[in-house]
Design an enzyme around this catalytic site. Structure first.
Site, short mmCIF file in Angstrom:
data_model
loop_
_atom_site.label_atom_id
_atom_site.label_comp_id
_atom_site.label_asym_id
_atom_site.label_seq_id
_atom_site.Cartn_x
_atom_site.Cartn_y
_atom_site.Cartn_z
NE ARG A 41 -2.48 1.05 3.53
CZ ARG A 41 -3.14 0.75 4.65
NH1 ARG A 41 -4.38 0.29 4.60
NH2 ARG A 41 -2.58 0.93 5.82
CD GLU B 108 -11.92 5.77 4.57
OE1 GLU B 108 -11.44 4.99 5.40
OE2 GLU B 108 -11.30 6.14 3.56
CE LYS C 28 -2.57 4.74 7.07
NZ LYS C 28 -4.01 4.66 7.37
C1 LIG Z 1 -5.09 3.88 7.57
C2 LIG Z 1 -6.51 4.19 7.29
C3 LIG Z 1 -7.53 3.25 7.50
C4 LIG Z 1 -7.29 1.91 8.15
O1 LIG Z 1 -6.45 1.08 7.41
P1 LIG Z 1 -5.76 -0.17 8.12
O2 LIG Z 1 -4.90 -0.75 7.07
O3 LIG Z 1 -6.83 -1.08 8.54
O4 LIG Z 1 -5.00 0.38 9.26
C5 LIG Z 1 -8.82 3.58 7.13
N1 LIG Z 1 -9.11 4.79 6.60
C6 LIG Z 1 -8.15 5.71 6.39
C7 LIG Z 1 -8.54 7.00 5.80
C8 LIG Z 1 -6.83 5.44 6.72
O5 LIG Z 1 -5.89 6.38 6.52
#
Ligand SMILES: *Cc1c(COP(=O)(O)O)cnc(C)c1O
Length: 344
Positions: A84, A223, A187
């Site tokens: 990722r 989300e 991210k």
């Molecule tokens: C990091 C993150 C998550 C959660 O991802 P994980 O891989 O489960 O830690 C969900 N939403 C956003 C916006 C994120 O930055």
């Protein structure tokens, strides 16, 4: 080898930054990553015209290390974080650390700070924060040719002081987190900058977090601020939104597999916000809190409460227990998710 633990109250740690012994830093210059080095400084020398500061060339990751009952240190699905981070880097035109380099860097950071890995059973973990930033100077908008890949760690307690207890969400209608063809699926820090005022306003109004809708139609659930959303339907199906502007959560991906194991017939599909009233249970998921049960969701002048709003519901609770016991090595790992961190 057993390490003498740092003198900390591990059972009562906050989810906050704390200085540890070392971080590890790699530099991309002349088209290649260097061998990296450990640093005991919490600061980075940075050019004032660095692209990270002006044009948002920055991405990060978050993962956790746990001590098992045998005293080993394990990480969860580290290859997924490596992939990722590479996706994030490529999307905003930064040099991407290859998977092997990512894993090496995380292991180096853990090994240099073993005394900060919270003991088995403390409920805490070592939170690992890798980041890549554009460090080269640019005034015109363009990617730079210099990057830093840094990994620091911090021992951390549970994300919410209240532990595994339901939170209260509000559907956000004024602010979009990410455009459908934007960078919501990687991210990068900019997504957090975009959503911060919504989260802060929700907290001020007494909610735990917001639930963002898709930016295009403002009708489907995307989300929560830092976590994916999922629900359990009245028929007992695990559903989670399908959308181009959601960050692909590794926790969610793992819960989908566990939901399959539990016979919950998991499905990613667009979830209309009206559907919150039909769900039997709801939760948010991400590395920091693993699963946060949702007690209620407020949407305009309407509100849905799950169960009594104060007690975690059964399926969400079982998902949480199954995932956390795999993560800390208490349960068998049928999907091959856990890696033991090799000592140097
Ligand atoms: C990091 C993150 C998550 C959660 O991802 P994980 O891989 O489960 O830690 C969900 N939403 C956003 C916006 C994120 O930055």
């Amino acid at each position: 080898m057993t390490v003498k633990k740092a003198d900390l109250d591990f059972a009562n740690l906050p989810f906050a930054y704390m200085k540890t012994d070392f971080n590890v830093r790699y530099t991309w210059r002349d088209g290649a990553w260097d061998a990296g080095e450990l640093s005991d400084s919490e600061f980075i020398p940075l050019h004032m015209a660095a692209t990270a500061l002006h044009y948002g060339q920055e991405c990060f990751e978050g993962l956790k290390a746990f001590e098992t009952k045998d005293g080993e240190v394990v990480v969860f699905r580290i290859e997924e974080n490596a992939k990722r981070m590479a996706d994030s880097c490529r999307k905003i035109l930064m040099a991407a650390p290859p998977e092997e380099l990512f894993i090496e860097a995380v292991y180096r950071a853990i090994n240099a700070n073993r005394r900060f890995v919270p003991p088995y059973g403390s409920g805490a973990s070592l939170y690992i924060r890798p980041l890549v930033i554009g460090t080269g100077p640019k005034v015109g908008v363009a990617p730079t040719d210099q990057y830093m890949f840094l990994v620091f760690v911090t021992p951390a307690g549970p994300y919410f002081k209240t532990g595994f207890a339901p939170v209260h969400l509000i559907v956000e209608e004024e602010v979009d987190r990410a455009a459908s063809l934007g960078v919501g699926d990687v991210k990068v820090g900019g997504n957090y900058a975009a959503g911060m005022r919504a989260s802060m306003a929700a907290k001020k109004a007494g909610y735990t977090e917001v639930l963002f809708l898709d930016a295009k139609e403002k009708a489907y659930i995307d989300e929560s601020g830092p976590a994916n959303f999922f629900g359990i339907t009245a028929e007992g199906q695990y559903v989670t939104p399908l959308s181009p502007s959601i960050l692909p959560s590794i926790t969610n991906k793992s819960l989908i597999t566990i939901a399959q194991d539990m016979g919950l017939n998991p499905l990613r599909r667009p979830i209309h916000v009206e559907e919150i009233f039909e769900l039997a249970e709801a939760g948010c998921c991400g590395t920091a809190a693993v699963i946060t049960p949702v007690g209620s969701i407020t949407w305009g002048d309407r509100k849905v409460v799950y169960g009594d709003g104060r007690t975690p519901q059964p399926k969400v609770t079982e998902l949480y227990q199954r995932l956390t016991s795999i993560q800390c090595g208490d349960a068998p790992d049928p999907h091959g998710w856990v890696r033991v961190v090799p000592e140097e």
